[in-house]
Design an enzyme around this catalytic site. Structure first.
Site, PDB file in Angstrom:
ATOM      1  N   GLU A 151       0.587  -5.626  74.518  1.00 52.47           N
ATOM      2  CA  GLU A 151       0.985  -6.628  73.525  1.00 52.47           C
ATOM      3  C   GLU A 151       1.067  -7.989  74.412  1.00 52.47           C
ATOM      4  O   GLU A 151       0.708  -8.105  75.212  1.00 52.47           O
ATOM      5  CB  GLU A 151       2.675  -6.369  73.412  1.00 52.47           C
ATOM      6  CG  GLU A 151       2.903  -5.380  72.282  1.00 52.47           C
ATOM      7  CD  GLU A 151       2.603  -5.757  70.969  1.00 52.47           C
ATOM      8  OE1 GLU A 151       2.093  -6.900  70.680  1.00 52.47           O
ATOM      9  OE2 GLU A 151       2.779  -5.006  69.941  1.00 52.47           O
ATOM     10  N   ASN A 167       7.055  -8.485  64.048  1.00 48.72           N
ATOM     11  CA  ASN A 167       5.509  -8.402  64.452  1.00 48.72           C
ATOM     12  C   ASN A 167       4.941  -9.540  63.619  1.00 48.72           C
ATOM     13  O   ASN A 167       5.577 -10.180  62.750  1.00 48.72           O
ATOM     14  CB  ASN A 167       5.079  -7.071  64.237  1.00 48.72           C
ATOM     15  CG  ASN A 167       4.958  -6.303  65.747  1.00 48.72           C
ATOM     16  OD1 ASN A 167       4.697  -6.700  66.781  1.00 48.72           O
ATOM     17  ND2 ASN A 167       5.417  -5.152  65.531  1.00 48.72           N
ATOM     18  N   ASP A 193       1.040  -4.863  62.594  1.00 45.37           N
ATOM     19  CA  ASP A 193       1.540  -5.223  63.835  1.00 45.37           C
ATOM     20  C   ASP A 193       1.369  -6.713  64.317  1.00 45.37           C
ATOM     21  O   ASP A 193       1.597  -7.289  63.489  1.00 45.37           O
ATOM     22  CB  ASP A 193       0.792  -4.212  64.823  1.00 45.37           C
ATOM     23  CG  ASP A 193       1.927  -3.979  66.225  1.00 45.37           C
ATOM     24  OD1 ASP A 193       2.280  -4.877  66.760  1.00 45.37           O
ATOM     25  OD2 ASP A 193       2.275  -2.801  66.508  1.00 45.37           O
TER      26      ASP A 193
END
Length: 320
Positions: A24, A154, A223
């Site tokens: 991430e 997100n 996401d």
């Protein structure tokens, strides 16, 4: 035409095959010519120098989701206990500001530098507990809470002019759009600025964001995301093996194929900001699929696929 049937722009290539459990927070450090990203659950900070492919990683003592370059040359880490400063030369970490440090349920999640030099960052439940998360903004040394009761925050990203902000609660399947004031804060319900006579609006006083792109009928869940210089969003779709390109109106007009089921977040980098780095994850996968590169980190060259398309510079953050 369904979203997943949009034209394929090509396939990203893996540059680091060692899998991240939850890759991430990718970003570009222009000063050093390197991408950086985090493996949140694997507790590692990764750096990749684009010029020669040199890859380095550092073990971390806690869950960290983003590393923002500072004007000092060091890094600001978004961690499960708040914001911390990392000495770039030696790797030492020191506390800066606590955020939900006393809450054992939550950790940090998505984060992104905005067009005004602020840092938006988020929290969520470590087991994705419903409504456990919040959305914050660091701006000129102060931290402001913008939204609460989020499950999986997100897709934090911003229009080129800084007047629109985007985010999703992945659990809803919908990307939201927020109108921002001249300093990059969400507007109040009456259309006024977030800060009035030095007083910040509370989350319940802010105008509601509007639904912008709905993925409930898509095989992927929204996401992480980033906006290019033309205002198009590049959105990782967890579960679909693709990063979608969306117009400013939310229409999917193309995608990059990723040889991993769970792409998690893209970021632009390179001298001309025409290289897209894509993180992925193995979190929750019970078995490895033959030929898949789940958890690997990928690059895609936009200069060949879409000549003229480039990302936006993210300025280093000033803490003082």
């Amino acid at each position: 035409m369904s979203r997943s049937a949009s034209p394929c722009l090509g396939e990203a290539r893996a540059i680091v095959e060692a899998p991240c459990e939850l890759g991430e927070g990718p970003s570009w450090d222009a000063r050093r010519g390197e991408f950086r990203w985090l493996d949140i659950l694997g507790r590692r900070f990764h750096r990749y120098r684009l010029e020669d492919g040199d890859h380095r990683s550092q073990a971390l003592d806690e869950l960290v989701s983003f590393a923002a370059p500072l004007t000092s040359g060091d890094d600001l880490l978004v961690t499960e206990h708040g914001l911390k400063e990392r000495d770039h030369a030696h790797g030492g970490v020191s506390p800066r500001r606590e955020v939900e440090a006393a809450n054992p349920v939550t950790r940090s999640n998505d984060a992104r530098i905005d067009r005004h030099g602020g840092l938006w960052f988020s929290t969520m439940g470590k087991a994705a507990e419903a409504a456990a998360g919040s959305l914050y903004r660091l701006y000129r040394g102060e931290i402001f809470c913008l939204k609460q009761d989020i499950t999986i925050p997100n897709a934090l990203c911003f229009s080129p002019d800084g007047r629109l902000g985007y985010f999703t609660d992945t659990a809803t399947g919908v990307v939201m759009r927020w109108a921002l004031d001249a300093e990059g804060f969400p507007l109040r319900q009456d259309g006024g600025a977030f800060l009035q006579d030095g007083v910040a609006a509370r989350p319940e006083q802010l105008a509601e964001p509007e639904p912008w792109a709905d993925f409930n009928d898509d095989p992927g869940n929204p996401d992480g995301a980033v906006i290019d210089a033309d205002g198009y969003m590049w959105l990782a779709l967890w579960g679909s093996g693709r990063v979608a390109r969306l117009t400013p109106d939310g229409e999917e007009v193309g995608h990059v194929r990723v040889n991993a089921d769970q792409p998690s977040c893209p970021a632009f980098g390179g001298r001309e900001l025409t290289t897209l780095l894509i993180t992925t994850a193995t979190e929750g996968q019970r078995e490895h699929k033959e030929g898949r590169q789940d958890g690997a980190t990928f690059l895609f060259d936009l200069s060949e696929a879409l000549p003229g398309v480039r990302g936006l510079d993210d300025p280093p953050i000033a803490l003082r």
